[in-house]
Design an enzyme around this catalytic site. Structure first.
Site: not given
Length: 159
Positions: A94, A99, A114
């Site tokens: 995935s 950030h 996943c």
């Protein structure tokens, strides 16, 4: 089975009771679409939050330790002063993102897999690699359910 007479099902040529028996055999499914870690680190060292090389090191450790598979290149962007950084790795499992907010001494990470993975030691590693004084980790199971459809409901489609 009315729906199945019109060629909408691969078992369309079977009798309804045969199709129902096949469905009963495969109808109960335990399903998980993976696990997502949403991680917020605060009290981080400002210099490290604006240092792409340091954040690449964090990604490298996560990817290596969890045996993740990067697709293509990891993308990085550094913003103007105070120099926050955004990074994203597209994974066969995935994605992994970060950030950073040097002006707040904070970093946010998101890892979605996943496939089952062991938990990475987020708190220990972010304290070590970014100087975090606090780490908040939320673990989300993505679409965990057991599909045990009521076979009487299916019978109403059969006629």
């Amino acid at each position: 089975c009315r729906r199945l007479r019109y060629g909408l099902h691969p078992y369309g040529q079977l009798e309804c009771d045969q199709r129902l028996a096949i469905y009963q055999e495969f109808s109960i499914t335990n399903m998980s679409l993976g696990t997502e870690w949403v991680v917020d680190a605060s009290g981080c060292e400002v210099e490290k939050l604006a240092d792409i090389a340091q954040l690449k090191l964090v990604f490298e450790r996560i990817i290596h330790d969890l045996q993740l598979n990067v697709l293509g290149e990891i993308s990085w962007h550094q913003f103007p002063e105070p120099g926050g950084v955004t990074g994203i790795a597209l994974l066969s499992e995935s994605h992994l993102t970060c950030h950073t907010y040097p002006e707040f001494g904070a970093a946010s990470f998101n890892l979605y897999c996943c496939r089952d993975r062991t938990t990475w030691p987020w708190e220990k590693m972010l304290r070590e690699l970014l100087g975090a004084t606090a780490v908040n980790i939320r673990v989300l199971g993505r679409l965990n359910y057991t599909n045990d459809t009521n076979l009487e409901e299916i019978g109403q489609w059969a006629s």
